[in-house]
Scaffold this motif. Structure first.
Motif, short mmCIF file in Angstrom:
data_model
loop_
_atom_site.label_atom_id
_atom_site.label_comp_id
_atom_site.label_asym_id
_atom_site.label_seq_id
_atom_site.Cartn_x
_atom_site.Cartn_y
_atom_site.Cartn_z
N ILE A 34 0.88 -1.17 0.00
CA ILE A 34 0.00 0.00 0.00
C ILE A 34 0.91 1.22 0.00
O ILE A 34 1.81 1.32 0.83
CB ILE A 34 -0.89 0.05 1.26
N VAL A 35 0.70 2.12 -0.92
CA VAL A 35 1.51 3.34 -1.00
C VAL A 35 0.56 4.54 -0.98
O VAL A 35 -0.39 4.59 -1.77
CB VAL A 35 2.39 3.38 -2.25
N LEU A 36 0.82 5.47 -0.10
CA LEU A 36 0.10 6.74 -0.06
C LEU A 36 1.06 7.86 -0.43
O LEU A 36 2.19 7.89 0.05
CB LEU A 36 -0.48 7.02 1.34
N VAL A 37 0.59 8.77 -1.28
CA VAL A 37 1.38 9.93 -1.67
C VAL A 37 0.55 11.17 -1.38
O VAL A 37 -0.56 11.31 -1.90
CB VAL A 37 1.78 9.89 -3.16
N ALA A 38 1.07 12.05 -0.54
CA ALA A 38 0.36 13.28 -0.18
C ALA A 38 0.51 14.32 -1.30
O ALA A 38 1.55 14.39 -1.97
CB ALA A 38 0.92 13.84 1.13
N LEU A 39 -0.52 15.11 -1.45
CA LEU A 39 -0.51 16.20 -2.43
C LEU A 39 -0.79 17.51 -1.70
O LEU A 39 -1.67 17.58 -0.85
CB LEU A 39 -1.57 15.98 -3.51
N HIS A 40 -0.04 18.53 -2.07
CA HIS A 40 -0.22 19.87 -1.53
C HIS A 40 -0.61 20.81 -2.65
O HIS A 40 -0.05 20.75 -3.76
CB HIS A 40 1.06 20.36 -0.85
N ASP A 41 -1.55 21.68 -2.36
CA ASP A 41 -2.04 22.60 -3.38
C ASP A 41 -1.10 23.79 -3.52
O ASP A 41 -0.72 24.40 -2.52
CB ASP A 41 -3.45 23.09 -3.03
N ARG A 45 -2.48 23.65 -8.45
CA ARG A 45 -1.87 22.40 -8.90
C ARG A 45 -1.44 21.57 -7.68
O ARG A 45 -1.08 22.12 -6.64
CB ARG A 45 -0.64 22.66 -9.77
N GLY A 46 -1.52 20.26 -7.84
CA GLY A 46 -1.09 19.38 -6.78
C GLY A 46 0.41 19.15 -6.81
O GLY A 46 0.96 18.79 -7.84
N ARG A 47 1.06 19.38 -5.68
CA ARG A 47 2.49 19.16 -5.57
C ARG A 47 2.72 17.94 -4.69
O ARG A 47 2.15 17.81 -3.62
CB ARG A 47 3.17 20.38 -4.95
#
Length: 534
Positions: A34-41, A45-47
């Motif tokens: 299981i891999v989770l990748v966080a995104l920051h706005d 745009r998602g970083r």
């Protein structure tokens, strides 16, 4: 979505591009994960932010706990770094079982994907994409359009042909193989030669352990071990280079005899000797030292597998010191698997997961080496490691673990507070434990490290306190990081009283320990000296 470098950015727009990006986000190809990748706005745009990985639990009954643990860990860890994620990408990677069709993997894992989406939703972090990757194909759990996400899945692109692959190559980033291939470099031998190595270990055990436990000869054993390690390390450095990790490891195995390996493995069970060996962590010394520690870990065969904690910890330390966080985390997790109570490995594993700077430990070890050189050139000075006159009892200064188990009421429980790299496998039955990392996103990293607390004793620190001082620096920096909350001043730390934990709590106070003083003293386990492992 974009991943920002110093001079360029790469935009990913489709599920296919997200699926292709996974190995570049982690630095390796995940298996059964299981891999989770966080995104920051950022400006709409998602970083990409932090990443977290956990082996898929074999028992579906463990899926709810795994989903909650992983999502909470990544979100709260990002909060402590001052960058709470706005959204999340979920990956489920697993190959079909024997007789199982690849599209059946998607359906079998669908409840797990839903649990992860629900767990993220409870934390107000929506999942914008959830992908299943199996048999070189991918499926989206968020798309129901047959035209773009057919039931048979979408073939993955050829490795190295995507835009992100080109950008990663240009930036000098490398993608490893799988984690199992990386761990294989540390696994003990299971060949016929393992019996010969075990016999050599038995012989060295009978010869060295009585001398290590004797305060009069312990220092001599330490010097002999270090001279032997230096000779082998130089031999490794002078060997011609070969291509491929397997061939390189086989070549190193041939350069190390059974007797040499046994002597070094037994000698490194002494904490002071291990701390001296930890000084080979930079410059021309680092690469051959790492190869030596890998080779010694492979020689810890049969009943001596627990002895691998020392060379695995040294390998993890050198890898972390030279910037290889991936190998460092795996080696340290394996060290904790060999000996869950090995405190030096536990502290390093936590610090590596926290994204701390290893320079605090390097400074302590450089000072230790310089202090010995200065002492050798001048009159002897008082050292914290002394022998009581007329008693023959050696004393050493280390951590006093009075608090035992439990949770830190001052700092609370953090997302990677426990050494998940070895506990999660047992708890959830997956192939590997939790990995947390910032990957290519270091924007929120806190690099400031408070200096180590000075020793109360006069003169330079002794080898019995060099890593202890570094551990204090790591503890101080970790506490400082845990106090970092949201940018609006909100407190993001969890607090739990009276909850049991296996993580040893260090009080930060020096304590004198004497061999033979009951459970607190030095014990002997299959020829291994146990005591204060800080």
């Amino acid at each position: 979505m974009t991943n920002h470098g110093e001079t360029h950015q790469v935009t990913l727009r489709t599920p296919a591009e997200l699926a292709d990006a996974l190995p570049y986000l982690l630095g390796y190809h995940p298996e059964d994960s299981i891999v989770l990748v966080a995104l920051h706005d950022r400006e709409g745009r998602g970083r990409f932010g932090g990443r977290a990985r956990l082996g898929i639990p074999a028992n579906p009954d463990d899926w709810p706990a795994a989903a909650q643990q992983l999502t909470h860990g990544l979100v709260t860890g990002s909060e402590r770094r001052g960058a709470r994620p706005e959204s999340m990408v979920v990956y489920l990677c697993q190959e079909p079982a024997e007789g199982e069709a690849r599209h059946e993997v998607r359906e079998r894992l669908r409840p797990l994907a839903q649990l992860l989406r629900t767990a993220c939703g409870r934390l107000d972090v929506p999942v914008v994409e959830a992908l299943c990757i199996a048999d070189n194909r991918f499926w989206s759990y968020c798309c129901v359009t047959p035209e773009c996400c057919p039931d048979e899945g979408v073939p993955m692109g050829l490795p190295g042909t995507s835009v992100l692959a080109a950008a990663a190559t240009y930036a000098g980033l490398q993608v490893r193989g799988t984690l199992s291939e990386l761990r294989a470099r540390f696994h003990p031998w299971e060949t016929a030669a393992a019996l010969e190595q075990e016999h050599a270990l038995d012989t060295a055990n009978a010869r060295l352990v009585p001398r290590i436990l004797d305060s009069a000869s312990r220092a001599d054993v330490a010097e002999e071990t270090l001279r032997q390690a230096h000779r082998v390390r130089s031999r490794f450095a002078d060997a011609p280079a070969v291509s491929g990790t397997l061939l390189a490891d086989l070549r190193d195995d041939e350069l190390l005899t059974h007797d040499e390996a046994a002597t070094l493995i037994l000698g490194l069970q002494d904490r002071t000797t291990r701390d001296r060996a930890a000084e080979w962590m930079e410059g021309d010394e680092a690469a051959p030292a790492l190869r030596l520690w890998r080779a010694l870990a492979r020689r810890c065969v049969g009943p001596y597998r627990e002895h691998a904690a020392a060379p695995l910890t040294l390998a993890g330390w050198v890898a972390w010191s030279t910037g290889d966080d991936l190998e460092a985390r795996e080696a340290l997790a394996m060290a904790l698997g060999a000996d869950p109570g090995y405190l030096f490995a536990r502290l390093l594993h936590q610090a590596c997961n926290e994204g701390l700077d290893p320079e605090s430990i390097r400074r302590c070890l450089r000072a230790e080496r310089g202090g010995r050189a200065h002492a050798a050139a001048g009159p002897p000075r008082t050292s914290p490691s002394v022998e009581r006159a007329g008693t023959g009892e050696e004393t050493s200064i280390g951590w006093d673990d009075e608090r035992g188990t439990g949770r830190d009421e001052e700092t609370g429980v953090g997302w990677d507070e426990d050494p998940e790299g070895f506990e999660a496998t047992e708890r959830f039955g997956g192939p590997s434990g939790v990995d947390y990392g910032q990957g290519m996103d270091r924007d929120s990293r806190i690099d400031g490290i408070e200096p180590a607390a000075p020793s109360d004793a006069a003169g330079p620190p002794s080898c019995s306190t060099s890593v202890t001082g570094a551990a204090r620096a790591l503890e101080s920096a970790t506490r400082r990081r845990r106090r970092v909350g949201l940018t609006d001043g909100g407190d993001t730390r969890r607090r739990a009283a009276g909850t049991s934990s296996t993580r040893p709590q260090t009080s930060g106070r020096p304590v004198v320990r004497r061999p033979g003083a009951g459970a607190e003293g030095t014990a002997l386990r299959r020829g291994r000296t146990k005591g204060n492992d800080a």
